[in-house]
Design a protein around this motif. Structure first.
Motif, PDB file in Angstrom:
ATOM      1  N   UNK A  32       0.668  -1.221   0.124  1.00 45.91           N
ATOM      2  CA  UNK A  32       0.118  -0.039  -0.081  1.00 45.91           C
ATOM      3  C   UNK A  32       0.925   1.177  -0.217  1.00 45.91           C
ATOM      4  N   UNK A  33       0.528   2.213  -0.942  1.00 40.84           N
ATOM      5  CA  UNK A  33       1.263   3.550  -1.015  1.00 40.84           C
ATOM      6  C   UNK A  33       0.561   4.647  -0.836  1.00 40.84           C
ATOM      7  N   UNK A  34       0.854   5.603   0.058  1.00 39.55           N
ATOM      8  CA  UNK A  34       0.192   6.767  -0.028  1.00 39.55           C
ATOM      9  C   UNK A  34       0.871   8.036  -0.325  1.00 39.55           C
ATOM     10  N   UNK A  35       0.240   8.666  -1.222  1.00 38.61           N
ATOM     11  CA  UNK A  35       0.897   9.994  -1.814  1.00 38.61           C
ATOM     12  C   UNK A  35       0.628  11.324  -0.783  1.00 38.61           C
ATOM     13  N   UNK A  36       1.697  11.580  -0.205  1.00 37.92           N
ATOM     14  CA  UNK A  36       1.683  12.841   0.853  1.00 37.92           C
ATOM     15  C   UNK A  36       1.303  14.007  -0.101  1.00 37.92           C
ATOM     16  N   UNK A  37       2.097  14.377  -1.172  1.00 35.61           N
ATOM     17  CA  UNK A  37       2.037  15.322  -1.762  1.00 35.61           C
ATOM     18  C   UNK A  37       0.405  15.950  -2.119  1.00 35.61           C
ATOM     19  N   UNK A  38      -0.279  14.854  -2.593  1.00 30.51           N
ATOM     20  CA  UNK A  38      -1.686  14.993  -2.940  1.00 30.51           C
ATOM     21  C   UNK A  38      -2.605  14.586  -2.219  1.00 30.51           C
ATOM     22  N   UNK A  39      -2.300  13.927  -0.963  1.00 27.95           N
ATOM     23  CA  UNK A  39      -3.284  13.409   0.103  1.00 27.95           C
ATOM     24  C   UNK A  39      -4.086  12.164  -0.551  1.00 27.95           C
ATOM     25  N   UNK A  40      -3.515  11.215  -1.295  1.00 25.21           N
ATOM     26  CA  UNK A  40      -4.331  10.155  -2.079  1.00 25.21           C
ATOM     27  C   UNK A  40      -3.597   9.011  -1.960  1.00 25.21           C
ATOM     28  N   UNK A  41      -4.529   7.712  -1.935  1.00 28.46           N
ATOM     29  CA  UNK A  41      -3.350   6.430  -2.104  1.00 28.46           C
ATOM     30  C   UNK A  41      -3.212   6.406  -3.551  1.00 28.46           C
ATOM     31  N   UNK A  42      -2.166   5.502  -3.607  1.00 28.97           N
ATOM     32  CA  UNK A  42      -1.562   5.246  -5.019  1.00 28.97           C
ATOM     33  C   UNK A  42      -2.028   3.966  -5.678  1.00 28.97           C
ATOM     34  N   UNK A  43      -2.381   3.812  -7.023  1.00 32.59           N
ATOM     35  CA  UNK A  43      -2.624   2.460  -7.371  1.00 32.59           C
ATOM     36  C   UNK A  43      -1.172   2.016  -8.165  1.00 32.59           C
ATOM     37  N   UNK A  44      -0.721   0.879  -7.773  1.00 31.92           N
ATOM     38  CA  UNK A  44       0.378   0.284  -8.319  1.00 31.92           C
ATOM     39  C   UNK A  44      -0.137  -0.575  -9.562  1.00 31.92           C
ATOM     40  N   UNK A  45       0.688  -0.312 -10.651  1.00 33.12           N
ATOM     41  CA  UNK A  45       0.470  -1.159 -11.930  1.00 33.12           C
ATOM     42  C   UNK A  45       1.320  -2.118 -12.199  1.00 33.12           C
ATOM     43  N   UNK A  46       1.012  -3.366 -12.366  1.00 31.86           N
ATOM     44  CA  UNK A  46       1.712  -4.381 -12.498  1.00 31.86           C
ATOM     45  C   UNK A  46       1.192  -5.450 -13.543  1.00 31.86           C
ATOM     46  N   UNK A  47       1.313  -5.529 -14.772  1.00 27.15           N
ATOM     47  CA  UNK A  47       0.961  -6.400 -15.635  1.00 27.15           C
ATOM     48  C   UNK A  47       0.928  -7.676 -15.312  1.00 27.15           C
ATOM     49  N   UNK A  48       1.948  -8.246 -14.267  1.00 21.42           N
ATOM     50  CA  UNK A  48       1.938  -9.415 -14.038  1.00 21.42           C
ATOM     51  C   UNK A  48       1.151 -10.135 -12.688  1.00 21.42           C
ATOM     52  N   UNK A  49       0.605  -8.930 -12.304  1.00 26.49           N
ATOM     53  CA  UNK A  49      -0.311  -9.228 -11.046  1.00 26.49           C
ATOM     54  C   UNK A  49       0.334  -9.237  -9.608  1.00 26.49           C
TER      55      UNK A  49
END
Length: 429
Positions: free
Chosen positions: A37-54
């Motif tokens: 899980x990743x949170x972007x402190x700059x814009x105050x939102x969670x980050x969606x990780x993109x991995x084509x292998x799942x």
């Protein structure tokens, strides 16, 4: 054989949560189980990780940001090492390890990623062209460069100048090796050994000063000590016995004395102090590093008293006064998978080496507030029963991972036979 199966299940399935903070304090990342899980402190939102292998398929054991923050690396029990571009949060490289991965390190110039497997082999991969990788992620093969000969490597670090790779293991050793110019040839020059710990080495960090940019190495161990080293020569400069200072403090379980096992270390923002997480202790200790006398001393013990909170992973960014702490574990039967709790401490150094000013931030004072807690914890509020379950499970998992087990020859043969049967089943699927 049944007890052996239960023991292996505990070791493999209950994994402590990990935390990493972007060097510019742009992101905070945690891993619990196979979830990142990743949170972007700059814009105050969670980050969606993109991995084509799942993504990861099993517990993540190590996460790291590079020095500039351009790379994020994750690895663990699924024998996968994944390299992420933090501009897009896309997985650009996926590396398959022969064994489960225990630790990671990224070179200061972001050219190389090293990882260690459970058999004590350190591998390296060249990732210098990661910005040119198109999706899907490129599958790369890593090159083995050194080995600790069947001893689990607990921590990896590059020296601040990138010249050496430092590896610590479960058999009490810290090895300082000159990083090779030609990767295919492996390493042939050992710079030094830092010897002195009497139990597994659990954590490494560097402390520095403007007069000594290469800094000194700090190590933590199951022997209840934090040690300061001049790592190029292997010279032990000072030893701080953690148990002498916090041994009187009781743990979360009534009438149980604290086992002063160091579980993690991180340097504070200015490098003058080291934060120390200790197994079963609800809080952290701050040690001051005196670069002139080359010593460690206790600056302050910070206790979290309002709730059960045993930090298992701690991290800081050079750009802020915050120490981020996480408690949690994967696959807890009583509280569901992926339980994690975050706390943050603000640390400000005081003049003339006095006691530092510290503040344990309330949830609404944490950068990112409820949005961050919801994104990284999975929920904002967590019950007391779940906290207790997490504390017990994490303590057990750390013991299973780090304390070297002694088996009879008969039991070793049974374990080997069980592993071979499992491999045979996998090949037949």
């Amino acid at each position: 054989m049944e007890d052996d199966h239960v023991e292996q299940k505990l070791e493999m399935e209950v994994a402590p949560a990990q935390i990493a903070v972007h060097p510019n304090h742009d992101f905070v990342s945690i891993s619990v189980g196979f979830v990142i899980r990743v949170f972007n402190l700059s814009n105050g939102s969670g980050v969606n990780l993109v991995d084509d292998n799942g993504g990861h398929k099993d517990s993540v054991r190590a996460i790291r940001y590079s020095k500039s923050g351009g790379l994020f690396v994750s690895a663990g029990d699924d024998k996968l090492v994944k390299i992420w571009d933090t501009d897009s949060w896309r997985c650009v490289y996926s590396i398959v390890s022969e064994k489960r991965v225990t630790s990671l390190a990224i070179s200061p110039d972001e050219q190389f990623v090293c990882f260690a497997d459970k058999f004590g082999v350190v591998h390296v991969i060249d990732v210098g062209d990661y910005k040119n990788v198109e999706s899907p992620p490129v599958i790369k093969k890593a090159v083995p460069i050194l080995s600790h000969y069947c001893s689990i490597i607990t921590r990896l670090e590059f020296s601040p100048d990138g010249r050496c790779i430092i590896s610590a293991d479960r058999d009490f050793k810290i090895r300082v090796t000159v990083f090779p110019e030609e990767l295919q040839n492996g390493v042939h020059e050992i710079q030094s050994f830092c010897l002195g710990h009497t139990e597994f080495v659990s954590a490494l960090a560097f402390v520095g000063h403007q007069d000594n940019p290469q800094g000194f190495l700090v190590s933590g161990s199951g022997d209840s000590t934090v040690r300061l080293w001049e790592y190029t020569s292997g010279s032990l400069l000072d030893t701080f016995v953690v148990g002498d200072k916090i041994g009187h403090v009781r743990s979360t379980e009534q009438h149980e004395e604290i086992q002063a096992v160091v579980t993690d270390l991180c340097a504070t923002s200015n490098g003058s102090m080291v934060a120390v997480a200790i197994q079963s202790f609800s809080g952290i200790s701050l040690l001051r590093h005196d670069h002139t006398s080359r010593t460690l001393s206790l600056a302050k013990v910070i206790s979290v008293k309002e709730e059960v909170f045993i930090p298992m992973s701690i991290a800081a960014a050079a750009s802020t006064p915050f120490i981020w702490m996480v408690m949690g574990a994967s696959n807890l039967e009583t509280s569901g998978p992926g339980l994690v709790r975050l706390r943050v401490i603000s640390v400000c150094s005081s003049p003339e080496n006095g006691e530092p000013e510290t503040l344990i931030l309330d949830d609404d004072q944490i950068p990112g507030g409820d949005k961050l807690l919801g994104a990284l914890q999975g929920q904002v509020l967590i019950g007391e029963e779940a906290f207790s379950a997490a504390a017990k499970a994490v303590k057990r998992s750390m013991r299973n991972l780090l304390i070297k087990k002694q088996y009879s020859s008969e039991r070793r043969e049974l374990r080997k036979r069980g592993r071979n049967d499992k491999k045979l089943q996998q090949t037949q699927v």
